[in-house]
Design a protein around this motif. Structure first.
Motif, PDB file in Angstrom:
ATOM      1  N   MET A 150       9.174  -5.274  -1.644  1.00 34.70           N
ATOM      2  CA  MET A 150       8.403  -4.129  -1.209  1.00 34.70           C
ATOM      3  C   MET A 150       7.589  -4.528   0.012  1.00 34.70           C
ATOM      4  SD  MET A 150       5.616  -1.896  -3.326  1.00 34.70           S
ATOM      5  CE  MET A 150       6.838  -0.987  -4.213  1.00 34.70           C
ATOM      6  N   THR A 151       7.451  -3.628   0.939  1.00 33.97           N
ATOM      7  CA  THR A 151       6.722  -3.918   2.165  1.00 33.97           C
ATOM      8  C   THR A 151       5.221  -3.917   1.931  1.00 33.97           C
ATOM      9  OG1 THR A 151       6.538  -1.612   2.813  1.00 33.97           O
ATOM     10  CG2 THR A 151       8.541  -2.764   3.486  1.00 33.97           C
ATOM     11  N   ARG A 152       4.506  -4.471   2.878  1.00 32.09           N
ATOM     12  CA  ARG A 152       3.041  -4.529   2.779  1.00 32.09           C
ATOM     13  C   ARG A 152       2.455  -3.118   2.741  1.00 32.09           C
ATOM     14  NH1 ARG A 152      -1.100  -4.908   6.610  1.00 32.09           N
ATOM     15  NH2 ARG A 152       0.406  -4.985   8.282  1.00 32.09           N
ATOM     16  N   ILE A 153       3.027  -2.202   3.509  1.00 35.05           N
ATOM     17  CA  ILE A 153       2.547  -0.820   3.533  1.00 35.05           C
ATOM     18  C   ILE A 153       2.785  -0.169   2.167  1.00 35.05           C
ATOM     19  CG2 ILE A 153       2.923   1.467   4.545  1.00 35.05           C
ATOM     20  CD1 ILE A 153       3.573  -0.007   7.187  1.00 35.05           C
ATOM     21  N   GLY A 154       3.949  -0.427   1.574  1.00 33.59           N
ATOM     22  CA  GLY A 154       4.254   0.124   0.250  1.00 33.59           C
ATOM     23  C   GLY A 154       3.289  -0.376  -0.807  1.00 33.59           C
ATOM     24  N   ARG A 155       2.963  -1.677  -0.767  1.00 30.67           N
ATOM     25  CA  ARG A 155       2.000  -2.238  -1.733  1.00 30.67           C
ATOM     26  C   ARG A 155       0.617  -1.635  -1.524  1.00 30.67           C
ATOM     27  NH1 ARG A 155       5.039  -6.938  -0.705  1.00 30.67           N
ATOM     28  NH2 ARG A 155       3.583  -7.599   0.892  1.00 30.67           N
ATOM     29  N   SER A 156       0.225  -1.459  -0.271  1.00 28.80           N
ATOM     30  CA  SER A 156      -1.078  -0.858   0.027  1.00 28.80           C
ATOM     31  C   SER A 156      -1.134   0.582  -0.469  1.00 28.80           C
ATOM     32  CB  SER A 156      -1.356  -0.890   1.529  1.00 28.80           C
ATOM     33  OG  SER A 156      -1.450  -2.211   1.980  1.00 28.80           O
ATOM     34  N   LEU A 157      -0.061   1.322  -0.235  1.00 29.88           N
ATOM     35  CA  LEU A 157      -0.004   2.712  -0.688  1.00 29.88           C
ATOM     36  C   LEU A 157      -0.063   2.791  -2.206  1.00 29.88           C
ATOM     37  CD1 LEU A 157       0.262   5.670   0.076  1.00 29.88           C
ATOM     38  CD2 LEU A 157       2.743   5.375   0.069  1.00 29.88           C
ATOM     39  N   ARG A 158       0.662   1.899  -2.905  1.00 33.19           N
ATOM     40  CA  ARG A 158       0.636   1.881  -4.365  1.00 33.19           C
ATOM     41  C   ARG A 158      -0.773   1.570  -4.872  1.00 33.19           C
ATOM     42  NH1 ARG A 158       4.910  -1.423  -7.681  1.00 33.19           N
ATOM     43  NH2 ARG A 158       6.152   0.300  -6.940  1.00 33.19           N
ATOM     44  N   GLY A 159      -1.441   0.593  -4.235  1.00 37.46           N
ATOM     45  CA  GLY A 159      -2.810   0.262  -4.620  1.00 37.46           C
ATOM     46  C   GLY A 159      -3.761   1.424  -4.405  1.00 37.46           C
ATOM     47  N   TRP A 160      -3.604   2.126  -3.295  1.00 33.39           N
ATOM     48  CA  TRP A 160      -4.435   3.282  -3.006  1.00 33.39           C
ATOM     49  C   TRP A 160      -4.213   4.389  -4.031  1.00 33.39           C
ATOM     50  CZ3 TRP A 160      -3.328   8.353  -1.644  1.00 33.39           C
ATOM     51  CH2 TRP A 160      -4.427   9.108  -1.220  1.00 33.39           C
ATOM     52  N   THR A 161      -2.944   4.689  -4.341  1.00 33.92           N
ATOM     53  CA  THR A 161      -2.661   5.749  -5.306  1.00 33.92           C
ATOM     54  C   THR A 161      -3.150   5.370  -6.691  1.00 33.92           C
ATOM     55  OG1 THR A 161      -0.418   4.928  -5.672  1.00 33.92           O
ATOM     56  CG2 THR A 161      -0.682   6.692  -4.067  1.00 33.92           C
ATOM     57  N   ASN A 162      -3.072   4.094  -7.063  1.00 32.20           N
ATOM     58  CA  ASN A 162      -3.598   3.663  -8.362  1.00 32.20           C
ATOM     59  C   ASN A 162      -5.081   3.978  -8.459  1.00 32.20           C
ATOM     60  OD1 ASN A 162      -1.137   2.640  -9.081  1.00 32.20           O
ATOM     61  ND2 ASN A 162      -1.717   0.503  -8.906  1.00 32.20           N
ATOM     62  N   GLY A 163      -5.818   3.653  -7.416  1.00 37.63           N
ATOM     63  CA  GLY A 163      -7.261   3.856  -7.433  1.00 37.63           C
ATOM     64  C   GLY A 163      -7.654   5.318  -7.336  1.00 37.63           C
ATOM     65  N   MET A 164      -7.010   6.053  -6.474  1.00 34.15           N
ATOM     66  CA  MET A 164      -7.390   7.444  -6.225  1.00 34.15           C
ATOM     67  C   MET A 164      -6.913   8.395  -7.324  1.00 34.15           C
ATOM     68  SD  MET A 164      -9.211   7.347  -3.563  1.00 34.15           S
ATOM     69  CE  MET A 164      -9.349   9.058  -3.147  1.00 34.15           C
ATOM     70  N   LEU A 165      -5.713   8.201  -7.786  1.00 38.34           N
ATOM     71  CA  LEU A 165      -5.148   9.139  -8.750  1.00 38.34           C
ATOM     72  C   LEU A 165      -5.304   8.694 -10.205  1.00 38.34           C
ATOM     73  CD1 LEU A 165      -1.856  10.005  -6.845  1.00 38.34           C
ATOM     74  CD2 LEU A 165      -4.004  11.269  -6.860  1.00 38.34           C
ATOM     75  N   ASP A 166      -5.628   7.424 -10.422  1.00 39.24           N
ATOM     76  CA  ASP A 166      -5.821   6.875 -11.759  1.00 39.24           C
ATOM     77  C   ASP A 166      -4.607   7.157 -12.653  1.00 39.24           C
ATOM     78  OD1 ASP A 166      -7.251   5.369 -13.576  1.00 39.24           O
ATOM     79  OD2 ASP A 166      -8.165   7.145 -14.494  1.00 39.24           O
ATOM     80  N   LEU A 167      -3.412   6.832 -12.147  1.00 39.55           N
ATOM     81  CA  LEU A 167      -2.173   7.034 -12.892  1.00 39.55           C
ATOM     82  C   LEU A 167      -1.891   5.838 -13.794  1.00 39.55           C
ATOM     83  CD1 LEU A 167       0.031   8.443 -10.003  1.00 39.55           C
ATOM     84  CD2 LEU A 167      -0.942   9.724 -11.904  1.00 39.55           C
ATOM     85  N   PRO A 168      -1.202   6.048 -14.919  1.00 35.57           N
ATOM     86  CA  PRO A 168      -0.864   4.934 -15.817  1.00 35.57           C
ATOM     87  C   PRO A 168       0.086   3.942 -15.154  1.00 35.57           C
ATOM     88  CG  PRO A 168      -0.372   7.055 -16.849  1.00 35.57           C
ATOM     89  CD  PRO A 168      -0.755   7.326 -15.432  1.00 35.57           C
ATOM     90  N   GLN A 169      -0.074   2.646 -15.475  1.00 37.01           N
ATOM     91  CA  GLN A 169       0.746   1.582 -14.898  1.00 37.01           C
ATOM     92  C   GLN A 169       2.232   1.773 -15.163  1.00 37.01           C
ATOM     93  OE1 GLN A 169       0.523  -1.286 -12.972  1.00 37.01           O
ATOM     94  NE2 GLN A 169      -1.324  -0.238 -12.345  1.00 37.01           N
ATOM     95  N   ASP A 170       2.602   2.265 -16.352  1.00 34.64           N
ATOM     96  CA  ASP A 170       4.020   2.399 -16.663  1.00 34.64           C
ATOM     97  C   ASP A 170       4.723   3.379 -15.733  1.00 34.64           C
ATOM     98  OD1 ASP A 170       2.421   4.283 -18.121  1.00 34.64           O
ATOM     99  OD2 ASP A 170       4.211   4.873 -19.227  1.00 34.64           O
ATOM    100  N   LEU A 171       4.024   4.381 -15.245  1.00 33.59           N
ATOM    101  CA  LEU A 171       4.624   5.329 -14.305  1.00 33.59           C
ATOM    102  C   LEU A 171       4.766   4.732 -12.917  1.00 33.59           C
ATOM    103  CD1 LEU A 171       2.784   8.664 -15.173  1.00 33.59           C
ATOM    104  CD2 LEU A 171       5.116   8.001 -15.757  1.00 33.59           C
TER     105      LEU A 171
END
Length: 97
Positions: free
Chosen positions: A1-22
């Motif tokens: 995964m690219t650095r941008i993809g990891r950053s986006l995933r980290g941002w969405t985890n924090g902002m949307l508070d989605l479960p890890q399994d999803l």
């Protein structure tokens, strides 16, 4: 995964508070005593017998050992199994068998 993809995933985890399994395609395992189990987010059945069930996961496999195991339903990426469940083992990709 690219650095941008990891950053986006980290941002969405924090902002949307989605479960890890999803977010990371991890299995969700629900165990009811030692008699019933539901596994979500699997990639298919690799091996099945009344004594053992092996499921393919996105990053490895899941082995369930027991007695009288019966697959009661498979709905898409969700599987339910009943019987006497004695052992559950998660093996990551690349782990020696």
């Amino acid at each position: 995964m690219t650095r941008i993809g990891r950053s986006l995933r980290g941002w969405t985890n924090g902002m949307l508070d989605l479960p890890q399994d999803l977010l990371s395609d991890m299995p969700r395992i629900t165990l009811i005593g030692n008699k019933e189990m539901v596994i979500e987010n699997h990639k298919g059945v690799l091996n099945f017998s009344p004594g053992q069930l092996t499921l393919k996961l996105a990053k490895g496999s899941l082995e369930i050992a027991g007695e009288g195991l019966v697959i009661t339903s498979i709905l898409g990426r969700e599987l339910a199994v009943e019987g006497v469940i004695g052992e559950i083992r998660y093996k990551e990709s690349g782990e020696n068998r």
